[in-house]
Design an enzyme around this catalytic site. Structure first.
Site, PDB file in Angstrom:
ATOM      1  N   SER A 278      36.410  34.310  54.824  1.00 49.06           N
ATOM      2  CA  SER A 278      35.478  35.259  54.227  1.00 49.06           C
ATOM      3  C   SER A 278      34.068  34.680  54.234  1.00 49.06           C
ATOM      4  CB  SER A 278      35.907  35.568  52.785  1.00 49.06           C
ATOM      5  OG  SER A 278      35.140  36.589  52.238  1.00 49.06           O
TER       6      SER A 278
ATOM      7  N   THR B 137      42.435  28.591  50.925  1.00 48.99           N
ATOM      8  CA  THR B 137      43.610  29.418  51.198  1.00 48.99           C
ATOM      9  C   THR B 137      43.894  29.458  52.697  1.00 48.99           C
ATOM     10  OG1 THR B 137      42.348  31.479  51.410  1.00 48.99           O
ATOM     11  CG2 THR B 137      43.074  30.866  49.203  1.00 48.99           C
TER      12      THR B 137
ATOM     13  N   GLY C 219      36.208  37.720  48.941  1.00 55.56           N
ATOM     14  CA  GLY C 219      35.970  39.134  48.687  1.00 55.56           C
ATOM     15  C   GLY C 219      36.850  39.677  47.582  1.00 55.56           C
ATOM     16  N   ASP C 220      36.890  41.015  47.481  1.00 57.11           N
ATOM     17  CA  ASP C 220      37.649  41.659  46.413  1.00 57.11           C
ATOM     18  C   ASP C 220      39.128  41.299  46.448  1.00 57.11           C
ATOM     19  OD1 ASP C 220      35.532  43.105  45.164  1.00 57.11           O
ATOM     20  OD2 ASP C 220      35.529  44.507  46.840  1.00 57.11           O
TER      21      ASP C 220
ATOM     22  N   THR D  16      40.515  38.451  47.467  1.00 59.51           N
ATOM     23  CA  THR D  16      40.696  37.098  46.951  1.00 59.51           C
ATOM     24  C   THR D  16      40.555  37.087  45.433  1.00 59.51           C
ATOM     25  OG1 THR D  16      39.709  36.264  49.001  1.00 59.51           O
ATOM     26  CG2 THR D  16      39.976  34.696  47.208  1.00 59.51           C
TER      27      THR D  16
ATOM     28  N   ASN E 295      41.182  39.573  43.473  1.00 57.38           N
ATOM     29  CA  ASN E 295      42.397  40.209  42.971  1.00 57.38           C
ATOM     30  C   ASN E 295      43.541  39.205  42.848  1.00 57.38           C
ATOM     31  OD1 ASN E 295      45.185  41.451  43.841  1.00 57.38           O
ATOM     32  ND2 ASN E 295      44.077  43.129  42.891  1.00 57.38           N
ATOM     33  N   GLU E 296      43.735  38.386  43.887  1.00 59.52           N
ATOM     34  CA  GLU E 296      44.820  37.405  43.861  1.00 59.52           C
ATOM     35  C   GLU E 296      44.629  36.389  42.744  1.00 59.52           C
ATOM     36  OE1 GLU E 296      46.449  35.403  47.138  1.00 59.52           O
ATOM     37  OE2 GLU E 296      46.219  37.063  48.545  1.00 59.52           O
TER      38      GLU E 296
ATOM     39  N   ASP F  99      35.174  49.468  28.440  1.00 53.14           N
ATOM     40  CA  ASP F  99      35.437  50.632  27.572  1.00 53.14           C
ATOM     41  C   ASP F  99      36.915  50.837  27.262  1.00 53.14           C
ATOM     42  OD1 ASP F  99      36.380  51.598  29.992  1.00 53.14           O
ATOM     43  OD2 ASP F  99      35.049  53.336  30.074  1.00 53.14           O
TER      44      ASP F  99
ATOM     45  N   GLU G 241      43.864  46.006  49.347  1.00 51.07           N
ATOM     46  CA  GLU G 241      45.093  45.460  49.927  1.00 51.07           C
ATOM     47  C   GLU G 241      46.250  46.431  49.714  1.00 51.07           C
ATOM     48  OE1 GLU G 241      45.083  42.612  51.583  1.00 51.07           O
ATOM     49  OE2 GLU G 241      43.014  42.076  51.086  1.00 51.07           O
TER      50      GLU G 241
END
Length: 294
Positions: free
Chosen positions: A12, A40, A66-67, A69, A71-72, A217, A274
């Site tokens: 990335s 990774t 990124g998003d 990674t 997330n993991e 919220d 993903e």
């Protein structure tokens, strides 16, 4: 002295990210921080390393990627038994979550972010037995993120998603799916092109796709795009730029803590870019489930 674990997705951002990480590490080491790096190689490496880090004596995880990674790493923390705060050094194609939070990409500003150590608790989402930081979605074009080849994304960036999206539209057209939505606020059976369950307002590079979303919220924002022709869909997507699309008659928009989405077809669910399994799925918010530097 603070101990920081870097979890780095080397695919990335490539060379630019390597230079940025090296500069940041030098700044931190000179300031007395203790550092460790982990690179990774395969899917789930970031999750497993984050889980291990929660059982070690680290004060912060810096996620370089990124998003997907991010997330993991969040999944690893949620299941790791100790809430270690994270900081996101964004290097992916879109980086919706980091952009939404206004996290700097500049190395020296990011160093200042770590020094200030301002941590907030933000919501995360849960879908069945999985988790998402930013968004879960299904239907039209939602498989674009994980179908775009990594080497193409590395060269073309966000354009890779647009090209994959055009290819997908050419292949499947405006095919609708019949879904049943069940929640306290809204229950209906609809023919839809797309459903989005979002934690933040920024999705796929569009900063106002869920314009009223707020990560503190305690709610998820639901966007449903109903059956529409190409002209109506074009109008909706033009208005996405300003957030006015939620007033379109073909769009349903509301907030909820929990909902269930079912279909008689095996519709794929995308989780933070993903593959995340198929419908049926239950979505719920986990209020203040993640600590993050801002």
């Amino acid at each position: 002295m603070k101990r920081i674990k870097f979890i780095i997705n080397p695919s990335s951002g490539r060379q630019a990210m390597e230079k940025k990480i090296d500069t940041l590490c030098k700044l931190l080491l000179d300031d007395g921080y203790i550092l460790a790096k982990y690179f990774t190689r395969n899917k789930y490496d970031a999750m497993l390393e984050a889980r291990r880090t929660c059982k070690e004596d680290f004060d912060l995880i810096v996620v370089c990627g990124g998003d997907g990674t991010v997330n993991e790493v969040v999944k690893g923390i949620v299941t790791g038994g100790r809430r270690v705060p994270i900081a996101i050094l964004a290097s992916g194609t879109v980086n919706d979550f980091a952009n939404y939070l206004g996290i700097p990409r500049n190395t020296y500003e990011f160093f200042d972010l770590i020094k200030r150590d301002k941590v907030i608790d933000v919501d995360i989402g849960c879908v069945n037995d999985d988790y998402f930081v930013n968004v879960a979605a299904g239907g039209l074009l939602t498989n674009v993120a994980y179908q775009a080849q990594p080497d193409i994304k590395a060269v073309l960036g966000r354009m890779a998603y647009y090209l994959e999206g055009l290819k997908e539209l050419a292949n499947q057209g405006l095919e609708t799916v019949r879904v049943t939505i069940q929640s306290e606020e809204f229950t209906s059976e609809e023919d839809i092109l797309l459903f989005v369950i979002s934690n933040s307002s920024s999705i796929g590079g569009f900063t106002k796709l869920a314009p009223e979303a707020d990560v503190v919220d305690g709610l998820l924002d639901v966007v449903l795009i109903k059956k529409a022709d190409m002209a109506e869909l074009a109008n909706i997507f033009i208005n996405v730029l300003t957030g006015e699309h939620i007033n379109h008659p073909k769009v349903i928009y509301y907030k909820t803590k929990k909902l269930k989405v079912e279909s008689d077809r095996k519709i794929v669910v995308d989780i933070d870019g993903e593959y995340g399994g198929k419908l049926p799925a239950e979505f719920r918010v986990i209020p203040k489930g993640l600590s993050i530097l801002v």
